[in-house]
Design a protein around this motif. Sequence first.
Motif, PDB file in Angstrom:
ATOM      1  N   MET A   1      49.011  31.879  25.190  1.00  0.00           N
ATOM      2  CA  MET A   1      48.691  32.619  26.391  1.00  0.00           C
ATOM      3  C   MET A   1      47.906  33.762  26.689  1.00  0.00           C
ATOM      4  O   MET A   1      47.690  34.868  26.051  1.00  0.00           O
ATOM      5  CB  MET A   1      50.231  33.269  26.785  1.00  0.00           C
ATOM      6  N   ALA A   2      47.736  33.693  28.289  1.00  0.00           N
ATOM      7  CA  ALA A   2      46.998  34.894  28.666  1.00  0.00           C
ATOM      8  C   ALA A   2      47.722  36.680  27.983  1.00  0.00           C
ATOM      9  O   ALA A   2      48.605  36.488  28.546  1.00  0.00           O
ATOM     10  CB  ALA A   2      46.762  35.108  30.019  1.00  0.00           C
ATOM     11  N   GLU A   3      46.751  37.375  28.289  1.00  0.00           N
ATOM     12  CA  GLU A   3      46.612  38.769  27.782  1.00  0.00           C
ATOM     13  C   GLU A   3      46.841  39.492  29.179  1.00  0.00           C
ATOM     14  O   GLU A   3      45.782  39.816  29.243  1.00  0.00           O
ATOM     15  CB  GLU A   3      45.671  39.407  26.332  1.00  0.00           C
ATOM     16  N   ARG A   4      47.589  40.979  29.216  1.00  0.00           N
ATOM     17  CA  ARG A   4      47.774  41.631  29.876  1.00  0.00           C
ATOM     18  C   ARG A   4      46.929  42.318  30.043  1.00  0.00           C
ATOM     19  O   ARG A   4      46.573  43.130  29.007  1.00  0.00           O
ATOM     20  CB  ARG A   4      48.974  42.179  30.574  1.00  0.00           C
ATOM     21  N   LEU A   5      45.181  42.552  30.996  1.00  0.00           N
ATOM     22  CA  LEU A   5      43.878  43.683  30.997  1.00  0.00           C
ATOM     23  C   LEU A   5      44.267  45.095  30.973  1.00  0.00           C
ATOM     24  O   LEU A   5      45.265  45.261  31.621  1.00  0.00           O
ATOM     25  CB  LEU A   5      43.243  43.164  31.823  1.00  0.00           C
ATOM     26  N   THR A   6      43.868  45.677  30.356  1.00  0.00           N
ATOM     27  CA  THR A   6      44.312  47.523  30.642  1.00  0.00           C
ATOM     28  C   THR A   6      43.185  47.547  32.235  1.00  0.00           C
ATOM     29  O   THR A   6      42.486  47.130  32.499  1.00  0.00           O
ATOM     30  CB  THR A   6      43.613  48.068  29.652  1.00  0.00           C
ATOM     31  N   GLU A   7      43.527  49.292  31.898  1.00  0.00           N
ATOM     32  CA  GLU A   7      43.094  49.938  33.515  1.00  0.00           C
ATOM     33  C   GLU A   7      40.968  49.193  33.085  1.00  0.00           C
ATOM     34  O   GLU A   7      40.851  49.564  33.936  1.00  0.00           O
ATOM     35  CB  GLU A   7      43.386  51.135  33.718  1.00  0.00           C
ATOM     36  N   SER A   8      41.332  50.026  32.219  1.00  0.00           N
ATOM     37  CA  SER A   8      39.757  50.164  31.791  1.00  0.00           C
ATOM     38  C   SER A   8      39.093  48.786  31.706  1.00  0.00           C
ATOM     39  O   SER A   8      38.046  48.653  32.759  1.00  0.00           O
ATOM     40  CB  SER A   8      38.923  51.104  31.058  1.00  0.00           C
ATOM     41  N   GLN A   9      40.099  47.258  31.026  1.00  0.00           N
ATOM     42  CA  GLN A   9      39.229  46.141  31.087  1.00  0.00           C
ATOM     43  C   GLN A   9      39.263  45.809  32.344  1.00  0.00           C
ATOM     44  O   GLN A   9      38.120  45.254  32.661  1.00  0.00           O
ATOM     45  CB  GLN A   9      40.574  45.116  30.551  1.00  0.00           C
ATOM     46  N   ILE A  10      39.958  46.397  33.227  1.00  0.00           N
ATOM     47  CA  ILE A  10      40.343  45.619  34.432  1.00  0.00           C
ATOM     48  C   ILE A  10      38.498  46.427  35.095  1.00  0.00           C
ATOM     49  O   ILE A  10      37.817  45.518  35.957  1.00  0.00           O
ATOM     50  CB  ILE A  10      41.758  45.821  35.704  1.00  0.00           C
ATOM     51  N   ASP A  11      38.413  47.204  35.287  1.00  0.00           N
ATOM     52  CA  ASP A  11      37.389  48.146  35.603  1.00  0.00           C
ATOM     53  C   ASP A  11      36.476  47.225  35.176  1.00  0.00           C
ATOM     54  O   ASP A  11      35.373  47.029  36.458  1.00  0.00           O
ATOM     55  CB  ASP A  11      37.312  49.647  35.419  1.00  0.00           C
ATOM     56  N   GLU A  12      35.987  47.231  34.418  1.00  0.00           N
ATOM     57  CA  GLU A  12      34.690  46.289  33.450  1.00  0.00           C
ATOM     58  C   GLU A  12      34.547  45.356  34.185  1.00  0.00           C
ATOM     59  O   GLU A  12      33.352  45.300  34.732  1.00  0.00           O
ATOM     60  CB  GLU A  12      35.402  46.605  32.110  1.00  0.00           C
ATOM     61  N   ALA A  13      35.964  44.509  34.030  1.00  0.00           N
ATOM     62  CA  ALA A  13      36.330  43.538  34.720  1.00  0.00           C
ATOM     63  C   ALA A  13      35.593  43.084  36.155  1.00  0.00           C
ATOM     64  O   ALA A  13      34.647  42.386  36.477  1.00  0.00           O
ATOM     65  CB  ALA A  13      36.884  42.108  34.569  1.00  0.00           C
ATOM     66  N   LEU A  14      36.230  43.802  37.033  1.00  0.00           N
ATOM     67  CA  LEU A  14      35.297  43.814  38.088  1.00  0.00           C
ATOM     68  C   LEU A  14      34.839  44.038  38.601  1.00  0.00           C
ATOM     69  O   LEU A  14      33.235  43.535  39.471  1.00  0.00           O
ATOM     70  CB  LEU A  14      36.545  45.058  39.159  1.00  0.00           C
ATOM     71  N   SER A  86      44.442  38.927  34.104  1.00  0.00           N
ATOM     72  CA  SER A  86      44.282  38.938  32.871  1.00  0.00           C
ATOM     73  C   SER A  86      43.013  37.878  32.973  1.00  0.00           C
ATOM     74  O   SER A  86      42.130  37.943  34.202  1.00  0.00           O
ATOM     75  CB  SER A  86      45.457  37.594  32.586  1.00  0.00           C
ATOM     76  N   GLU A  87      42.078  37.530  31.937  1.00  0.00           N
ATOM     77  CA  GLU A  87      40.493  37.673  32.066  1.00  0.00           C
ATOM     78  C   GLU A  87      40.915  35.832  32.641  1.00  0.00           C
ATOM     79  O   GLU A  87      39.942  35.925  33.516  1.00  0.00           O
ATOM     80  CB  GLU A  87      40.690  36.812  30.700  1.00  0.00           C
ATOM     81  N   ASP A  89      42.314  35.157  35.540  1.00  0.00           N
ATOM     82  CA  ASP A  89      41.584  36.383  37.574  1.00  0.00           C
ATOM     83  C   ASP A  89      40.383  36.420  37.496  1.00  0.00           C
ATOM     84  O   ASP A  89      40.289  35.657  38.484  1.00  0.00           O
ATOM     85  CB  ASP A  89      42.558  37.137  37.529  1.00  0.00           C
ATOM     86  N   PHE A  90      39.987  36.450  36.299  1.00  0.00           N
ATOM     87  CA  PHE A  90      38.332  37.182  36.535  1.00  0.00           C
ATOM     88  C   PHE A  90      37.779  35.591  36.354  1.00  0.00           C
ATOM     89  O   PHE A  90      36.555  34.835  37.124  1.00  0.00           O
ATOM     90  CB  PHE A  90      37.789  38.071  35.838  1.00  0.00           C
ATOM     91  N   SER A  91      38.285  34.891  35.386  1.00  0.00           N
ATOM     92  CA  SER A  91      37.440  33.440  35.235  1.00  0.00           C
ATOM     93  C   SER A  91      37.760  32.143  36.339  1.00  0.00           C
ATOM     94  O   SER A  91      36.237  32.060  36.757  1.00  0.00           O
ATOM     95  CB  SER A  91      37.462  32.726  34.333  1.00  0.00           C
ATOM     96  N   LEU A  92      38.244  32.994  37.538  1.00  0.00           N
ATOM     97  CA  LEU A  92      38.890  31.493  38.587  1.00  0.00           C
ATOM     98  C   LEU A  92      38.188  32.824  39.259  1.00  0.00           C
ATOM     99  O   LEU A  92      37.741  31.496  40.215  1.00  0.00           O
ATOM    100  CB  LEU A  92      40.423  31.887  38.989  1.00  0.00           C
ATOM    101  N   ALA A  93      37.859  34.133  40.134  1.00  0.00           N
ATOM    102  CA  ALA A  93      37.484  34.034  40.636  1.00  0.00           C
ATOM    103  C   ALA A  93      35.566  33.864  40.422  1.00  0.00           C
ATOM    104  O   ALA A  93      34.968  34.029  41.341  1.00  0.00           O
ATOM    105  CB  ALA A  93      37.097  35.981  40.702  1.00  0.00           C
ATOM    106  N   GLU A  94      35.445  33.649  39.186  1.00  0.00           N
ATOM    107  CA  GLU A  94      33.154  33.306  39.091  1.00  0.00           C
ATOM    108  C   GLU A  94      33.608  32.083  39.597  1.00  0.00           C
ATOM    109  O   GLU A  94      32.283  31.830  39.841  1.00  0.00           O
ATOM    110  CB  GLU A  94      33.383  33.640  37.771  1.00  0.00           C
ATOM    111  N   LYS A  95      35.048  30.897  38.902  1.00  0.00           N
ATOM    112  CA  LYS A  95      34.984  29.874  39.408  1.00  0.00           C
ATOM    113  C   LYS A  95      34.250  29.712  41.647  1.00  0.00           C
ATOM    114  O   LYS A  95      33.556  29.331  42.284  1.00  0.00           O
ATOM    115  CB  LYS A  95      35.685  29.312  39.439  1.00  0.00           C
ATOM    116  N   MET A  96      35.080  30.741  41.556  1.00  0.00           N
ATOM    117  CA  MET A  96      35.451  30.688  43.406  1.00  0.00           C
ATOM    118  C   MET A  96      33.734  30.877  43.844  1.00  0.00           C
ATOM    119  O   MET A  96      33.335  30.616  44.828  1.00  0.00           O
ATOM    120  CB  MET A  96      36.444  31.215  44.046  1.00  0.00           C
ATOM    121  N   GLU A  97      33.223  32.221  43.214  1.00  0.00           N
ATOM    122  CA  GLU A  97      31.711  32.509  43.576  1.00  0.00           C
ATOM    123  C   GLU A  97      30.642  31.077  43.281  1.00  0.00           C
ATOM    124  O   GLU A  97      29.904  31.447  44.133  1.00  0.00           O
ATOM    125  CB  GLU A  97      31.336  33.889  42.860  1.00  0.00           C
TER     126      GLU A  97
END
Length: 100
Positions: A1-14, A86-87, A89-97
């Motif tokens: 299952m996906a894990e919830r990202l922390t604030e700092s992980q979100i900042d970095e991924a974004l 979670s990760e 969301d960022f994987s899907l965003a990368e695919k969209m790009e």
Amino acid sequence: MAERLTESQIDEALSSLNATLAADEQWQRDGDKITKTFTFKSFIRAFGWMSQIAIWAEKLKHHPEWFNVYNRVEVALTTHDVDGLSELDFSLAEKMEKFR
Ligand SMILES: C[C@H](O)[C@H](O)[C@H]1CNC2=NC(N)=NC(=O)C2=N1
């Protein structure tokens, strides 16, 4: 299952997601979602892109919230299973790009 990202992980991924995108093409943080409006040359281009992304969404078992009008697709990505981002969301965003 996906894990919830922390604030700092979100900042970095974004930052990493936005690093190669122009100022007016950036993903935005909106609470537990990341959002972006994609604009295409026509409805059929928008819908073709949505069809490609739909196949990836099934493969990733992760699905977008999106709203299409003519050549515009408003996207919001979030992970309902963890009530946050979670990760995936960022994987899907990368695919969209990638298929943009
Ligand atoms: C079992 C199945 O994989 C889950 O329900 C998936 C399906 N697609 C999903 N998509 C999104 N955006 N968030 C989820 O939590 C989610 N969960």
